[in-house]
Design an enzyme around this catalytic site. Sequence first.
Site, PDB file in Angstrom:
ATOM      1  N   PRO A   9       0.836  -1.207   0.000  1.00 29.51           N
ATOM      2  CA  PRO A   9       0.000   0.000   0.000  1.00 29.51           C
ATOM      3  C   PRO A   9       0.867   1.252   0.000  1.00 29.51           C
ATOM      4  CG  PRO A   9      -0.014  -1.037   2.165  1.00 29.51           C
ATOM      5  CD  PRO A   9       0.722  -1.960   1.242  1.00 29.51           C
ATOM      6  N   GLU A  10       0.399   2.276  -0.688  1.00 31.81           N
ATOM      7  CA  GLU A  10       1.085   3.562  -0.669  1.00 31.81           C
ATOM      8  C   GLU A  10       0.421   4.439   0.389  1.00 31.81           C
ATOM      9  OE1 GLU A  10       3.532   4.911  -2.801  1.00 31.81           O
ATOM     10  OE2 GLU A  10       3.770   3.337  -4.295  1.00 31.81           O
ATOM     11  N   LYS A  18       3.986   5.221   5.793  1.00 35.11           N
ATOM     12  CA  LYS A  18       3.075   4.087   5.637  1.00 35.11           C
ATOM     13  C   LYS A  18       2.869   3.345   6.953  1.00 35.11           C
ATOM     14  CE  LYS A  18       4.948   3.332   1.047  1.00 35.11           C
ATOM     15  NZ  LYS A  18       5.455   2.280   0.139  1.00 35.11           N
ATOM     16  N   HIS A  77      -9.803 -15.264   5.899  1.00 35.77           N
ATOM     17  CA  HIS A  77      -8.437 -15.029   6.370  1.00 35.77           C
ATOM     18  C   HIS A  77      -8.399 -14.129   7.607  1.00 35.77           C
ATOM     19  CE1 HIS A  77      -7.101 -17.143   2.830  1.00 35.77           C
ATOM     20  NE2 HIS A  77      -7.832 -16.353   2.082  1.00 35.77           N
ATOM     21  N   ARG A 111      -2.112 -13.282   3.114  1.00 33.73           N
ATOM     22  CA  ARG A 111      -0.740 -13.773   2.990  1.00 33.73           C
ATOM     23  C   ARG A 111       0.039 -13.702   4.304  1.00 33.73           C
ATOM     24  NH1 ARG A 111       1.339 -11.062  -2.536  1.00 33.73           N
ATOM     25  NH2 ARG A 111       3.033 -12.562  -2.262  1.00 33.73           N
ATOM     26  N   ARG A 145      13.376  -2.973  -8.654  1.00 34.63           N
ATOM     27  CA  ARG A 145      12.067  -2.448  -9.019  1.00 34.63           C
ATOM     28  C   ARG A 145      12.181  -1.901 -10.423  1.00 34.63           C
ATOM     29  NH1 ARG A 145       9.994   0.680  -3.626  1.00 34.63           N
ATOM     30  NH2 ARG A 145      11.737   0.146  -2.294  1.00 34.63           N
TER      31      ARG A 145
END
Length: 292
Positions: free
Chosen positions: A2-3, A61, A98, A118, A274
Site C-alpha cells: 500500500p502507498e 506508511k 483469512h 498472505r 524495481r
Amino acid sequence: MPELPEVEVVRRGLANWVAGRTVADVQVLHPRAVRRQPAGAADFTARLTGTTLGTAQRRGKYLWVPLSGTGAGFSLIGHLGMSGQLLVQDPAVPDETHLRVRLRFADGGRELRFVDQRTFGGLAVEEAEEGDPEGTPVSIAHIARDPLDQRFDDGTFVAALRAKRTTVKRALLDQTLISGVGNIYADEALWRAKLHYDRPTATLTRPQAAALLAHARDVMTAALAVGGTSFDSLYVNVNGESGYFSRDLDAYGREHEPCRRCGTAIRRAAWMNRSSYFCPRCQRVPRDRSGG
Ligand SMILES: [Zn+2]
C-alpha cells in the site's frame, strides 16, 4: 505494498470508528499475525484487553493507535504488509476466510478485524515514545514525517536532500529523509520535475529540490483525494497498488506510451529490484552516467 494515501484512508477509517472505544476481548486466530509481539500472543491479548483505543496516527506508511487507560504509554501498531486489511464489522457478519485477529469492544458495537490472506502483515502492542502526545511507537520514531504532515519542514528537507551524497530517487525512498513516497509517487514526482531518477542529489539547485518536493506533495494530495471517496465506508481496507489512481499516472506503468508532455515513448528501466518509468527526453540521464 500500500502507498501512503491508502494507509491514510485506513487511518481515517480507524479514527472514525474505533477511537474512544474500550477493548473487551481479543482473539488471535493465527499466531503469525502477532509474531512481532516479542512475548507472544498471550502478551498481545493481555496488553490490549481492557484498554481504550485513541485516535489512529500515521507516519509515512506506518500506522498505529495510541492506547489509554490500562494501555497508557503503549500503542497498537498495524503492519498491513502486502494484503492486510483492517475491517470494522458488525459482529453478526460471518468471519472472513483469512481473519487473523478480532477485537471486540465493551460497547458491543462493531468489531475491529484484521484480515490478511498472505500474513505478511500483523499487529503488535509496542511502547510509545515517552511524553509523545501522538504515542509514536519507539520503532517508528526514526521515520521521517511525510510531506502531507503539517509538521513536515520543507526547508530542512531541501537542505538535507542537497547535502546527501546519493541519487534523487534513492533519496525520495529514504524513510529517514522523507516518508510516504513509494515507487509510484517517486516516478510521478520525478516526471513532473523533469528529473532523471539517477540524478545526484548534490547537483540539485535549491529551487529544483523545492519544486521536486512540491510535485511529490501534489501527486500524493491528488491520490489522497481520489482514495478519499471511501473514507466513511465501513470497510476500511487496503488493496495494494491496484487501482483508483492509475488512470491519472503520467509515468508509472506507461512503458511505450507517449509522454503526455513531449510525445516521446516512456521507458522502463530496472532499478534496485524495481522499475523506474521515465521520459528519456524530458528526464535526461545525468551527464556523469552517460559518459559525457
Ligand atoms: Zn517527455
